[in-house]
Design a protein around this motif. Sequence first.
Motif, PDB file in Angstrom:
ATOM      1  N   PRO A   1       0.807  -1.226   0.000  1.00  0.00           N
ATOM      2  CA  PRO A   1       0.000   0.000   0.000  1.00  0.00           C
ATOM      3  C   PRO A   1       0.840   1.277   0.000  1.00  0.00           C
ATOM      4  CG  PRO A   1      -0.829  -1.555   1.633  1.00  0.00           C
ATOM      5  CD  PRO A   1       0.424  -2.153   1.077  1.00  0.00           C
ATOM      6  N   CYS A   2       1.963   1.268   0.697  1.00  0.00           N
ATOM      7  CA  CYS A   2       2.807   2.477   0.746  1.00  0.00           C
ATOM      8  C   CYS A   2       3.408   2.777  -0.624  1.00  0.00           C
ATOM      9  CB  CYS A   2       3.944   2.310   1.749  1.00  0.00           C
ATOM     10  SG  CYS A   2       3.398   2.259   3.444  1.00  0.00           S
ATOM     11  N   GLN A   3       3.582   1.739  -1.445  1.00  0.00           N
ATOM     12  CA  GLN A   3       4.174   1.951  -2.765  1.00  0.00           C
ATOM     13  C   GLN A   3       3.101   2.108  -3.840  1.00  0.00           C
ATOM     14  OE1 GLN A   3       7.559  -0.567  -3.636  1.00  0.00           O
ATOM     15  NE2 GLN A   3       7.948  -0.911  -1.464  1.00  0.00           N
ATOM     16  N   LEU A   4       1.946   1.513  -3.546  1.00  0.00           N
ATOM     17  CA  LEU A   4       0.831   1.588  -4.500  1.00  0.00           C
ATOM     18  C   LEU A   4       0.173   2.970  -4.449  1.00  0.00           C
ATOM     19  CD1 LEU A   4      -0.793  -0.357  -6.391  1.00  0.00           C
ATOM     20  CD2 LEU A   4      -2.324  -0.754  -4.474  1.00  0.00           C
ATOM     21  N   LEU A   5       0.021   3.501  -3.242  1.00  0.00           N
ATOM     22  CA  LEU A   5      -0.711   4.755  -3.078  1.00  0.00           C
ATOM     23  C   LEU A   5       0.156   6.002  -3.228  1.00  0.00           C
ATOM     24  CD1 LEU A   5      -2.868   3.760   0.044  1.00  0.00           C
ATOM     25  CD2 LEU A   5      -3.640   3.891  -2.319  1.00  0.00           C
ATOM     26  N   PHE A   6       1.466   5.848  -3.052  1.00  0.00           N
ATOM     27  CA  PHE A   6       2.334   7.029  -3.078  1.00  0.00           C
ATOM     28  C   PHE A   6       3.401   6.913  -4.166  1.00  0.00           C
ATOM     29  CE2 PHE A   6       0.735   6.715   1.251  1.00  0.00           C
ATOM     30  CZ  PHE A   6       0.352   8.022   1.535  1.00  0.00           C
ATOM     31  N   ALA A   7       3.534   7.994  -4.956  1.00  0.00           N
ATOM     32  CA  ALA A   7       4.612   8.027  -5.962  1.00  0.00           C
ATOM     33  C   ALA A   7       5.954   8.178  -5.263  1.00  0.00           C
ATOM     34  CB  ALA A   7       4.379   9.197  -6.907  1.00  0.00           C
ATOM     35  N   ASN A   8       5.920   8.757  -4.076  1.00  0.00           N
ATOM     36  CA  ASN A   8       7.143   8.875  -3.283  1.00  0.00           C
ATOM     37  C   ASN A   8       7.291   7.576  -2.477  1.00  0.00           C
ATOM     38  OD1 ASN A   8       9.293   9.648  -1.737  1.00  0.00           O
ATOM     39  ND2 ASN A   8       8.481  11.670  -1.280  1.00  0.00           N
ATOM     40  N   ASN A   9       8.060   6.645  -3.036  1.00  0.00           N
ATOM     41  CA  ASN A   9       8.126   5.320  -2.405  1.00  0.00           C
ATOM     42  C   ASN A   9       9.568   4.812  -2.358  1.00  0.00           C
ATOM     43  OD1 ASN A   9       8.618   4.613  -5.070  1.00  0.00           O
ATOM     44  ND2 ASN A   9       6.466   4.146  -5.444  1.00  0.00           N
ATOM     45  N   ALA A  10       9.727   3.507  -2.129  1.00  0.00           N
ATOM     46  CA  ALA A  10      11.075   2.949  -1.950  1.00  0.00           C
ATOM     47  C   ALA A  10      11.961   3.207  -3.178  1.00  0.00           C
ATOM     48  CB  ALA A  10      10.964   1.444  -1.691  1.00  0.00           C
ATOM     49  N   ASP A  11      11.406   3.036  -4.361  1.00  0.00           N
ATOM     50  CA  ASP A  11      12.184   3.231  -5.581  1.00  0.00           C
ATOM     51  C   ASP A  11      12.572   4.707  -5.735  1.00  0.00           C
ATOM     52  OD1 ASP A  11      13.312   2.100  -7.911  1.00  0.00           O
ATOM     53  OD2 ASP A  11      11.742   3.054  -9.105  1.00  0.00           O
ATOM     54  N   TYR A  12      11.637   5.573  -5.425  1.00  0.00           N
ATOM     55  CA  TYR A  12      11.860   7.026  -5.548  1.00  0.00           C
ATOM     56  C   TYR A  12      12.972   7.475  -4.594  1.00  0.00           C
ATOM     57  CZ  TYR A  12      10.503  11.971  -6.008  1.00  0.00           C
ATOM     58  OH  TYR A  12      10.488  13.321  -6.259  1.00  0.00           O
ATOM     59  N   HIS A  13      12.886   7.021  -3.340  1.00  0.00           N
ATOM     60  CA  HIS A  13      13.860   7.470  -2.345  1.00  0.00           C
ATOM     61  C   HIS A  13      15.219   6.800  -2.547  1.00  0.00           C
ATOM     62  CE1 HIS A  13      15.142   9.484   1.240  1.00  0.00           C
ATOM     63  NE2 HIS A  13      15.512   8.345   1.809  1.00  0.00           N
ATOM     64  N   ASP A  14      15.211   5.609  -3.158  1.00  0.00           N
ATOM     65  CA  ASP A  14      16.481   4.920  -3.421  1.00  0.00           C
ATOM     66  C   ASP A  14      17.380   5.768  -4.323  1.00  0.00           C
ATOM     67  OD1 ASP A  14      18.208   2.389  -3.635  1.00  0.00           O
ATOM     68  OD2 ASP A  14      17.819   2.943  -5.717  1.00  0.00           O
ATOM     69  N   ILE A  15      16.761   6.468  -5.284  1.00  0.00           N
ATOM     70  CA  ILE A  15      17.541   7.311  -6.198  1.00  0.00           C
ATOM     71  C   ILE A  15      18.309   8.364  -5.396  1.00  0.00           C
ATOM     72  CG2 ILE A  15      17.317   9.043  -8.049  1.00  0.00           C
ATOM     73  CD1 ILE A  15      14.905   7.348  -9.069  1.00  0.00           C
ATOM     74  N   HIS A  16      17.653   8.901  -4.360  1.00  0.00           N
ATOM     75  CA  HIS A  16      18.305   9.924  -3.538  1.00  0.00           C
ATOM     76  C   HIS A  16      19.503   9.356  -2.764  1.00  0.00           C
ATOM     77  CE1 HIS A  16      18.818  13.472  -1.097  1.00  0.00           C
ATOM     78  NE2 HIS A  16      18.786  12.714  -0.014  1.00  0.00           N
ATOM     79  N   HIS A  17      19.491   8.058  -2.513  1.00  0.00           N
ATOM     80  CA  HIS A  17      20.600   7.451  -1.752  1.00  0.00           C
ATOM     81  C   HIS A  17      21.800   7.125  -2.645  1.00  0.00           C
ATOM     82  CE1 HIS A  17      19.477   6.772   2.509  1.00  0.00           C
ATOM     83  NE2 HIS A  17      18.267   7.012   2.037  1.00  0.00           N
ATOM     84  N   GLN A  18      21.647   7.293  -3.965  1.00  0.00           N
ATOM     85  CA  GLN A  18      22.753   6.998  -4.877  1.00  0.00           C
ATOM     86  C   GLN A  18      23.540   8.271  -5.167  1.00  0.00           C
ATOM     87  OE1 GLN A  18      22.947   3.731  -5.177  1.00  0.00           O
ATOM     88  NE2 GLN A  18      20.993   3.780  -4.074  1.00  0.00           N
ATOM     89  N   ALA A  19      24.814   8.091  -5.525  1.00  0.00           N
ATOM     90  CA  ALA A  19      25.676   9.252  -5.777  1.00  0.00           C
ATOM     91  C   ALA A  19      25.091  10.145  -6.881  1.00  0.00           C
ATOM     92  CB  ALA A  19      27.062   8.780  -6.157  1.00  0.00           C
ATOM     93  N   TYR A  20      24.513   9.526  -7.930  1.00  0.00           N
ATOM     94  CA  TYR A  20      23.998  10.319  -9.055  1.00  0.00           C
ATOM     95  C   TYR A  20      22.679  11.030  -8.722  1.00  0.00           C
ATOM     96  CZ  TYR A  20      21.484   5.908  -9.600  1.00  0.00           C
ATOM     97  OH  TYR A  20      20.737   4.772  -9.345  1.00  0.00           O
ATOM     98  N   GLY A  21      22.004  10.592  -7.657  1.00  0.00           N
ATOM     99  CA  GLY A  21      20.689  11.200  -7.358  1.00  0.00           C
ATOM    100  C   GLY A  21      20.660  11.970  -6.061  1.00  0.00           C
ATOM    101  N   ILE A  22      21.821  12.163  -5.461  1.00  0.00           N
ATOM    102  CA  ILE A  22      21.859  12.743  -4.112  1.00  0.00           C
ATOM    103  C   ILE A  22      21.364  14.200  -4.076  1.00  0.00           C
ATOM    104  CG2 ILE A  22      24.261  13.589  -4.118  1.00  0.00           C
ATOM    105  CD1 ILE A  22      24.424  12.131  -1.280  1.00  0.00           C
ATOM    106  N   LYS A  23      21.404  14.861  -5.230  1.00  0.00           N
ATOM    107  CA  LYS A  23      20.892  16.245  -5.277  1.00  0.00           C
ATOM    108  C   LYS A  23      19.464  16.286  -5.832  1.00  0.00           C
ATOM    109  CE  LYS A  23      24.713  18.495  -4.024  1.00  0.00           C
ATOM    110  NZ  LYS A  23      24.821  19.309  -2.821  1.00  0.00           N
ATOM    111  N   SER A  24      18.810  15.126  -5.847  1.00  0.00           N
ATOM    112  CA  SER A  24      17.424  15.060  -6.339  1.00  0.00           C
ATOM    113  C   SER A  24      16.565  14.323  -5.322  1.00  0.00           C
ATOM    114  CB  SER A  24      17.355  14.271  -7.646  1.00  0.00           C
ATOM    115  OG  SER A  24      18.371  14.644  -8.505  1.00  0.00           O
TER     116      SER A  24
END
Length: 370
Positions: A291-314
């Motif tokens: 449900p947390c991933q189905l109902l929200f576009a801001n989810n595990a995949d979205y936040h994972d990008i922020h944890h990567q070097a290429y996405g840290i400023k996004s």
Amino acid sequence: MAFEALIRMVSSSSSSPSSSIFTHQYGYNSTLLMNMTPNSLHAPFYHITDPWKINIASSKTFNLLAPIIVYWVVCSMWHHLDVMKYPYFEKRRIHESPEVISRNKVTFSQVIKAVALQHTIQIFLGWMWFEDQDVILKREVYVDHLQKMSNLVPWVADATLLLLGRRTGEKVLLKHGESLVAWIYWWGIPTFQMYFAFCLVDTWQYFWHRAMHTNRFLYRHFHSHHHRLYVAYAFGALYNHPVEGFILDSLGSAVAEKVALMTLRQATLLFVISSIKTADDHCGYRLWWDPCQLLFANNADYHDIHHQAYGIKSNFSQPFFTNWDKLLGTQMSREQADSKTRWKKLAHDEHYSEHDKHNIISQGHAKKID
Ligand SMILES: [Zn+2]
Ligand SMILES: [Zn+2]
């Protein structure tokens, strides 16, 4: 016209707060309003009357412990999946399992200790923040719900007539007015308060989170701790420097529940939902049915990008919506993230010839060599 009516409606109530509730702008007959005024509570399932249960649900202890217990239970479940490596879940990992050890700059036990410390601080601060139980009980629990509902009646009548017009509006109100008022009181307003609190938490966290990345001092001393996790896992959601934990999580939630005028029990629910959501955002799995991933576009995949070097400023937005990233141009989609890592992945892929690697990058097409 609608706007003028609204102005008159608001000004009439604010200019004479002590006047009868039946003096709203339309001046319709009091019979309609009497008809709409609930005579019984229409109490929903969550309205408890047992004094023993009331005492528990409205205690500071319950409010402070519930989100913490939920966090540890939910994270333990995610951790169980990490350890057991069930094929179904392994296939849905965002990163390969060995990367947790090879890429993260902090051990699991360090994460657990930091989370325990943050929760201890949270209990201490929360104990000072919330009022004593008898104050809470008097203000939030032992109140005249019928009176409060009857105060809503003229507002519901005005809004309905404004939306549906006088003829249809009166018809609807005569038939469903009472249940409409009760529904708005027990469900409509609390749901709006929860949504509003989500927006407040998001706003607070976006600007603080972004500041933590743009201000060198804040990043070096506080937020860089959280970014020692390149491959996130649920327990790591609250792996933060205690100062960051206090500003972003504790203070953010406290401000949201105050501004949204929540009761202690609503605040407990907000804190529990936030705990589940933030753990889910760091779980490391893409699960469409979650449900947390189905109902929200801001989810595990979205936040994972922020944890990567290429996405840290996004992707600074967290934990509920992506609005602030969209509005302020700091959003990175998975497609954009993948295009940034395409060169790197290809360099290690033996199935492509050098010539085809070049083609993939330049033209976006090439065939695999079998
Ligand atoms: Zn960050
Ligand atoms: Zn994170």
